[in-house]
Design a protein around this motif. Sequence first.
Motif, short mmCIF file in Angstrom:
data_model
loop_
_atom_site.label_atom_id
_atom_site.label_comp_id
_atom_site.label_asym_id
_atom_site.label_seq_id
_atom_site.Cartn_x
_atom_site.Cartn_y
_atom_site.Cartn_z
N HIS A 52 40.26 44.88 46.35
CA HIS A 52 39.02 44.74 45.60
C HIS A 52 39.31 44.69 44.09
CE1 HIS A 52 34.71 45.03 45.05
NE2 HIS A 52 34.89 45.98 44.17
N CYS A 53 40.15 45.62 43.63
CA CYS A 53 40.52 45.66 42.21
C CYS A 53 41.28 44.40 41.81
CB CYS A 53 41.37 46.89 41.91
SG CYS A 53 40.44 48.42 41.99
N HIS A 56 38.89 41.54 41.40
CA HIS A 56 38.15 41.64 40.14
C HIS A 56 39.02 41.24 38.95
CE1 HIS A 56 34.19 43.20 41.08
NE2 HIS A 56 34.74 43.96 42.02
N LYS A 57 40.27 41.63 38.97
CA LYS A 57 41.18 41.27 37.87
C LYS A 57 41.35 39.76 37.79
CE LYS A 57 43.79 45.57 37.91
NZ LYS A 57 45.06 46.21 38.27
N CYS A 59 39.25 37.49 38.91
CA CYS A 59 37.97 36.89 38.48
C CYS A 59 37.80 37.02 36.97
CB CYS A 59 36.80 37.56 39.19
SG CYS A 59 36.69 37.11 40.93
N LEU A 60 38.15 38.20 36.44
CA LEU A 60 38.04 38.40 35.00
C LEU A 60 38.99 37.48 34.25
CD1 LEU A 60 37.72 42.28 34.73
CD2 LEU A 60 35.97 40.58 34.17
#
Length: 68
Positions: A52-53, A56-57, A59-60
Amino acid sequence: MSDKPDMAEIEKFGKSKLKKTEMQEKNPLPSKETNRRSKQANRNESCAANMHCTLHKHCLLILLLLAV
């Protein structure tokens, strides 16, 4: 008062005066199978959290690259 018990008193003590009791383990230890399942579940949760993390990384990072 002596440090040694009075052996005469011990020898004449009758076990029949003792009450019968049932032993119950108040806090039993988990079985090996329970421990194995718990460790596996923790690994799966940890892996899912890391994925999950990581998602997100990524995507950012994509959003930052698009903003530039």
